[in-house]
Design an enzyme around this catalytic site. Sequence first.
Site, mmCIF file in Angstrom:
data_model
loop_
_atom_site.group_PDB
_atom_site.id
_atom_site.type_symbol
_atom_site.label_atom_id
_atom_site.label_comp_id
_atom_site.label_asym_id
_atom_site.label_seq_id
_atom_site.Cartn_x
_atom_site.Cartn_y
_atom_site.Cartn_z
ATOM 1 N N ASP A 107 0.841 -1.192 0.000
ATOM 2 C CA ASP A 107 0.000 0.000 0.000
ATOM 3 C C ASP A 107 0.881 1.248 0.000
ATOM 4 O OD1 ASP A 107 -2.349 1.428 -0.026
ATOM 5 O OD2 ASP A 107 -2.646 1.348 2.141
ATOM 6 N N TYR B 44 1.304 5.605 -0.441
ATOM 7 C CA TYR B 44 0.836 6.757 0.346
ATOM 8 C C TYR B 44 1.072 7.959 -0.555
ATOM 9 C CZ TYR B 44 0.557 9.408 4.832
ATOM 10 O OH TYR B 44 0.207 10.237 5.881
ATOM 11 N N HIS C 154 -3.584 13.955 0.902
ATOM 12 C CA HIS C 154 -3.837 13.066 2.041
ATOM 13 C C HIS C 154 -2.662 13.092 3.019
ATOM 14 C CE1 HIS C 154 -5.110 9.614 4.403
ATOM 15 N NE2 HIS C 154 -3.972 9.005 4.119
ATOM 16 N N ARG D 227 1.440 16.388 13.178
ATOM 17 C CA ARG D 227 2.678 17.130 13.475
ATOM 18 C C ARG D 227 2.551 18.643 13.310
ATOM 19 N NH1 ARG D 227 4.104 12.649 10.647
ATOM 20 N NH2 ARG D 227 3.832 13.792 8.719
ATOM 21 N N GLU E 287 -10.606 4.049 3.505
ATOM 22 C CA GLU E 287 -9.663 4.820 2.691
ATOM 23 C C GLU E 287 -9.992 4.549 1.230
ATOM 24 O OE1 GLU E 287 -5.629 3.957 4.017
ATOM 25 O OE2 GLU E 287 -5.762 5.600 5.467
ATOM 26 N N GLU F 63 -9.137 4.225 -2.353
ATOM 27 C CA GLU F 63 -7.896 3.972 -3.085
ATOM 28 C C GLU F 63 -8.199 3.264 -4.403
ATOM 29 O OE1 GLU F 63 -4.692 2.264 -0.885
ATOM 30 O OE2 GLU F 63 -5.282 3.200 1.023
ATOM 31 N N ASP G 284 -9.278 0.493 1.807
ATOM 32 C CA ASP G 284 -8.287 0.058 2.791
ATOM 33 C C ASP G 284 -8.793 0.448 4.185
ATOM 34 O OD1 ASP G 284 -5.924 -0.864 3.907
ATOM 35 O OD2 ASP G 284 -4.917 1.075 3.690
ATOM 36 N N ARG H 76 -8.299 3.808 13.261
ATOM 37 C CA ARG H 76 -7.403 4.943 13.519
ATOM 38 C C ARG H 76 -6.850 4.963 14.940
ATOM 39 N NH1 ARG H 76 -6.036 6.023 8.511
ATOM 40 N NH2 ARG H 76 -7.785 6.689 7.215
ATOM 41 N N GLN I 265 -4.178 2.418 15.097
ATOM 42 C CA GLN I 265 -3.065 2.911 14.280
ATOM 43 C C GLN I 265 -2.216 3.941 15.032
ATOM 44 O OE1 GLN I 265 -4.458 4.544 10.535
ATOM 45 N NE2 GLN I 265 -2.407 5.072 9.812
ATOM 46 N N TYR J 258 1.727 2.608 15.511
ATOM 47 C CA TYR J 258 2.478 2.784 14.257
ATOM 48 C C TYR J 258 3.930 3.214 14.437
ATOM 49 C CZ TYR J 258 2.579 7.918 13.825
ATOM 50 O OH TYR J 258 2.846 9.256 13.989
ATOM 51 N N LYS K 264 -4.625 -2.039 10.030
ATOM 52 C CA LYS K 264 -4.916 -2.141 8.593
ATOM 53 C C LYS K 264 -5.212 -3.560 8.149
ATOM 54 C CE LYS K 264 -3.684 2.169 7.439
ATOM 55 N NZ LYS K 264 -4.528 3.096 6.680
ATOM 56 N N THR L 55 -9.139 -5.621 3.784
ATOM 57 C CA THR L 55 -9.002 -4.675 2.678
ATOM 58 C C THR L 55 -9.936 -5.170 1.588
ATOM 59 O OG1 THR L 55 -6.659 -4.384 3.225
ATOM 60 C CG2 THR L 55 -7.370 -3.621 1.057
ATOM 61 N N THR M 42 -4.690 6.496 0.050
ATOM 62 C CA THR M 42 -5.914 7.301 0.038
ATOM 63 C C THR M 42 -5.819 8.415 -1.000
ATOM 64 O OG1 THR M 42 -6.088 6.880 2.384
ATOM 65 C CG2 THR M 42 -7.450 8.652 1.499
ATOM 66 N N GLU N 99 -10.032 12.624 7.542
ATOM 67 C CA GLU N 99 -9.881 13.962 6.973
ATOM 68 C C GLU N 99 -11.221 14.685 6.851
ATOM 69 O OE1 GLU N 99 -7.689 11.631 3.891
ATOM 70 O OE2 GLU N 99 -6.886 13.630 3.427
#
Length: 428
Positions: free
Chosen positions: A136, A138, A143, A152, A209, A211, A243, A247, A250, A254, A263, A267, A360, A374
């Site tokens: 997968d 990114y 996204h 962050r 997600e 995709e 996907d 959250r 995750q 992660y 995840k 899927t 995504t 989002e």
Amino acid sequence: MNPTNDPALKSWVPVPPDSHFPIQNLPYGVFRRKDEEVPRIGVAIGEHILDLTYLEQHGILKVAELGHRTVFSEHTLNAFLALGRPAWHGTRLAISRLLRADEPTVRDDAALRDHVLVPMADVDMLLPAAIGDYTDFYSSREHATNVGIMLRGVDNALQPNWLHLPVAYHGRSSSIVVSGTDLHRPLGQTKADDAPAPTFGPSRSIDFELEMGFFIGPGNSLGRPIPIDKAADHIFGMVLVNDWSARDIQRWEYVPLGPFLAKNFGTSISPWVVPLEALEPFRTNGPKQDPQPLPYLRISEPWAFDIQLDVTVQGAKMDRPHRLCASNMKHLYWNVCQQLAHHAVNGCNLQPGDLLASGTISGPTPDSYGSLLELAWKGTKPIALPNGETRVFLQDHDRVTMTGWCQGAGYRIGFGEVTGRVLPPLTT
Ligand code: CA
């Protein structure tokens, strides 16, 4: 022009005007008739499936490039995927010819027609391939930026590597399921920021997600990279991918190796693999890449695809689906050829039937974001549903459905749909 893509082509099989499956599409899938055990391979045409297994076994589908190989008597597309572009093209040409309005072979043979033209309503669709490995990416800048801002802050949204390479992780293929499969809410470890210790229980932040994924055709031998100008020869076709993501699991798990149990509980993919050849007229330029990628990632042709995408949700108390977002695959910063060339550049061997997903696909506007994370901005902007309910993440029995299509002049090259529901957790 490739004769199979001619917008003027018509089939003797009736195709409704808004169908995803006109004669210009001819996506491949694996199906099982409700009265049979054994899977078959077919192509979608209108509201029917043309049974390639039968046509091959009875010598009606004659493809010079296939020689004496019987790839459609398999239970997956893998053997066909392994053959490569000349065989794919020859087969598509032969199928297109059989279905053309002016071609009598099947059209005028009532008994044969009854055997090979199967109503979609009479079958179950299966996974199109035995998927050995699943990766997968990114690859949506929007996204990655949105998620980066949430984690962050605005100033460090994109990590330093992001504009230089297509970031990805290895997913798990055993839990890839075909559209229509419902998934149980996963259990796991989560920890609120202000909690002193983690707790265990059902995830409270199930997300989708949006995709797209592509299937690998011929692979590469271990140690031998695939140059980017040959990348497309290794890509058979595309499907829709949901996907599913937990959250809260995750966020806690992660660091530092990336997503794991958040995840791999499921899927979902759409059952019809749309060949790259059918998507050829819809290739377009992707976003400008700045800084310029390193030479092994530089493309000389446009490799983005103009594929319109949308996502709906329908809860147990809703009488119809509600659209959550609309996006487009052309927004992706890194394209399929760059993803594939990057994946193999270290000599990692890709194999027929491997699935590589895009990540995504979020667009530039808030109504084009491809995940609830989002759309509801980390739970701070609940989404209002028409029946008065709201969502920040998915609730039990919510059905998520994704669809996608390329809009041609008077026809659509569609992907059908990928749909599935979130079921309550299984605790034993
Ligand atoms: Ca993903």
